[in-house]
Design a protein around this motif. Structure first.
Motif, PDB file in Angstrom:
ATOM      1  N   HIS A  45       0.838  -1.205   0.000  1.00  0.00           N
ATOM      2  CA  HIS A  45       0.000   0.000   0.000  1.00  0.00           C
ATOM      3  C   HIS A  45       0.871   1.253   0.000  1.00  0.00           C
ATOM      4  CE1 HIS A  45       0.650  -0.318   4.447  1.00  0.00           C
ATOM      5  NE2 HIS A  45       0.682   0.998   4.363  1.00  0.00           N
ATOM      6  N   LEU A  46       0.274   2.330  -0.486  1.00  0.00           N
ATOM      7  CA  LEU A  46       0.879   3.632  -0.296  1.00  0.00           C
ATOM      8  C   LEU A  46       0.514   4.066   1.127  1.00  0.00           C
ATOM      9  CD1 LEU A  46       0.169   5.479  -3.680  1.00  0.00           C
ATOM     10  CD2 LEU A  46       2.370   4.675  -2.798  1.00  0.00           C
ATOM     11  N   PRO A  47       1.441   4.689   1.848  1.00  0.00           N
ATOM     12  CA  PRO A  47       1.181   5.035   3.247  1.00  0.00           C
ATOM     13  C   PRO A  47      -0.074   5.889   3.422  1.00  0.00           C
ATOM     14  CG  PRO A  47       3.491   5.347   2.722  1.00  0.00           C
ATOM     15  CD  PRO A  47       2.783   5.068   1.420  1.00  0.00           C
ATOM     16  N   MET A  48      -0.874   5.488   4.398  1.00  0.00           N
ATOM     17  CA  MET A  48      -2.084   6.212   4.780  1.00  0.00           C
ATOM     18  C   MET A  48      -2.074   6.342   6.306  1.00  0.00           C
ATOM     19  SD  MET A  48      -3.765   6.947   2.021  1.00  0.00           S
ATOM     20  CE  MET A  48      -5.374   7.397   2.601  1.00  0.00           C
ATOM     21  N   ARG A 138      -5.272   9.514  -7.066  1.00  0.00           N
ATOM     22  CA  ARG A 138      -4.032   8.725  -7.173  1.00  0.00           C
ATOM     23  C   ARG A 138      -3.166   8.838  -5.909  1.00  0.00           C
ATOM     24  NH1 ARG A 138      -4.676  11.130 -12.247  1.00  0.00           N
ATOM     25  NH2 ARG A 138      -4.844   9.677 -13.971  1.00  0.00           N
ATOM     26  N   GLU A 139      -3.756   9.211  -4.792  1.00  0.00           N
ATOM     27  CA  GLU A 139      -2.997   9.381  -3.548  1.00  0.00           C
ATOM     28  C   GLU A 139      -2.929   8.105  -2.732  1.00  0.00           C
ATOM     29  OE1 GLU A 139      -2.456  12.781  -1.726  1.00  0.00           O
ATOM     30  OE2 GLU A 139      -2.389  13.698  -3.691  1.00  0.00           O
ATOM     31  N   ARG A 157       4.556  -6.437 -12.409  1.00  0.00           N
ATOM     32  CA  ARG A 157       3.642  -6.069 -13.507  1.00  0.00           C
ATOM     33  C   ARG A 157       2.524  -5.152 -12.998  1.00  0.00           C
ATOM     34  NH1 ARG A 157       4.250 -11.497 -14.869  1.00  0.00           N
ATOM     35  NH2 ARG A 157       2.160 -12.033 -14.122  1.00  0.00           N
ATOM     36  N   LEU A 158       1.968  -5.479 -11.835  1.00  0.00           N
ATOM     37  CA  LEU A 158       0.889  -4.655 -11.284  1.00  0.00           C
ATOM     38  C   LEU A 158       1.403  -3.269 -10.912  1.00  0.00           C
ATOM     39  CD1 LEU A 158      -0.988  -7.286  -9.085  1.00  0.00           C
ATOM     40  CD2 LEU A 158      -1.486  -6.557 -11.435  1.00  0.00           C
ATOM     41  N   LYS A 159       2.603  -3.201 -10.367  1.00  0.00           N
ATOM     42  CA  LYS A 159       3.211  -1.907 -10.056  1.00  0.00           C
ATOM     43  C   LYS A 159       3.395  -1.085 -11.327  1.00  0.00           C
ATOM     44  CE  LYS A 159       6.899  -1.447  -7.696  1.00  0.00           C
ATOM     45  NZ  LYS A 159       8.230  -1.646  -7.080  1.00  0.00           N
ATOM     46  N   ALA A 160       3.889  -1.714 -12.370  1.00  0.00           N
ATOM     47  CA  ALA A 160       4.121  -1.005 -13.632  1.00  0.00           C
ATOM     48  C   ALA A 160       2.809  -0.473 -14.201  1.00  0.00           C
ATOM     49  CB  ALA A 160       4.821  -1.919 -14.637  1.00  0.00           C
ATOM     50  N   ARG A 161       1.751  -1.263 -14.110  1.00  0.00           N
ATOM     51  CA  ARG A 161       0.443  -0.824 -14.623  1.00  0.00           C
ATOM     52  C   ARG A 161      -0.104   0.336 -13.799  1.00  0.00           C
ATOM     53  NH1 ARG A 161      -1.773  -6.762 -16.389  1.00  0.00           N
ATOM     54  NH2 ARG A 161      -3.760  -6.113 -15.486  1.00  0.00           N
ATOM     55  N   ALA A 162       0.082   0.289 -12.489  1.00  0.00           N
ATOM     56  CA  ALA A 162      -0.367   1.397 -11.641  1.00  0.00           C
ATOM     57  C   ALA A 162       0.448   2.657 -11.928  1.00  0.00           C
ATOM     58  CB  ALA A 162      -0.275   1.011 -10.168  1.00  0.00           C
ATOM     59  N   ALA A 163       1.748   2.505 -12.102  1.00  0.00           N
ATOM     60  CA  ALA A 163       2.597   3.658 -12.424  1.00  0.00           C
ATOM     61  C   ALA A 163       2.181   4.275 -13.759  1.00  0.00           C
ATOM     62  CB  ALA A 163       4.067   3.245 -12.454  1.00  0.00           C
ATOM     63  N   LEU A 169       4.676   5.602  -6.992  1.00  0.00           N
ATOM     64  CA  LEU A 169       4.910   4.434  -6.146  1.00  0.00           C
ATOM     65  C   LEU A 169       6.231   4.505  -5.374  1.00  0.00           C
ATOM     66  CD1 LEU A 169       3.638   1.729  -8.636  1.00  0.00           C
ATOM     67  CD2 LEU A 169       2.372   2.979  -6.880  1.00  0.00           C
ATOM     68  N   ARG A 170       6.829   5.663  -5.319  1.00  0.00           N
ATOM     69  CA  ARG A 170       8.101   5.821  -4.629  1.00  0.00           C
ATOM     70  C   ARG A 170       8.022   5.372  -3.161  1.00  0.00           C
ATOM     71  NH1 ARG A 170       9.847  10.429  -7.134  1.00  0.00           N
ATOM     72  NH2 ARG A 170       8.072  11.446  -6.175  1.00  0.00           N
TER      73      ARG A 170
END
Length: 180
Positions: A45-48, A138-139, A157-163, A169-170
């Motif tokens: 996850h991205l930090p929340m 996109r947050e 692959r999923l990371k690349a598609r989200a990017a 995604l840093r």
């Protein structure tokens, strides 16, 4: 025309992300809530702020209700070893199959628009084995799996598609094992 506005315009255009036609940030066209129901394991996850204490064993469980809403149970292990659990509800967005709004505030606050958060399924396995959830800003982003671990190549692959959809995604936090 003075040169500095043209230079600024060219600079801005050069910094703007370029997205291919199919890479727009949009929810999936079809989402069967009955198939989506059940337990999902969070892979990353991205930090929340509400997940700041989670260290492992993060799950989301979705339970369809007779009124068309979905019960949501999020759980995670925190540093002291105990489980932190949050109960919420999700409602489908009319005319948008892959979009839900979710809230964890009490029922008596459900009339307030600010208690509902966007929940967009932006990528989904045809067999419902994995999903990627984001939103219009996109947050936030979650990579979910029916299994408590994910294949490393699939994850990449999923990371690349989200990017490609514009997600930064840093700071993506991997919270579950990735397998070879």
């Amino acid at each position: 025309m003075p040169r500095w506005p043209m230079f600024a315009l060219l600079l801005l255009m050069g910094c703007a992300p370029v997205r291919a036609g199919g890479d727009e940030n949009a929810s999936v066209a079809q989402l069967d809530l009955q198939r989506y129901a059940g337990q999902w394991y969070e892979i990353a996850h991205l930090p929340m702020f509400f997940q700041r204490h989670c260290v492992a064993d993060i799950t989301a469980t979705y339970t369809p209700r007779t009124d068309g809403t979905v019960g949501v149970r999020n759980a995670c292990r925190i540093k002291d070893g105990t489980m932190d659990v949050s109960q919420g509800i999700a409602r489908p967005v009319a005319g948008e199959a892959g979009q839900l709004e979710v809230r964890f505030a009490p029922d008596w606050l459900s009339w307030l628009p600010l208690v509902w958060a966007d929940y967009w399924v932006i990528d989904l396995d045809p067999e419902y084995r994995w999903a990627v959830v984001g939103g219009p800003d996109r947050e936030h982003l979650w990579v979910l799996s029916r299994s408590p671990r994910m294949n490393h190549a699939l994850f990449q692959r999923l990371k690349a598609r989200a990017a490609a959809k514009g997600y930064n995604l840093r700071e993506l936090k991997v919270m579950a094992p990735l397998t070879p």
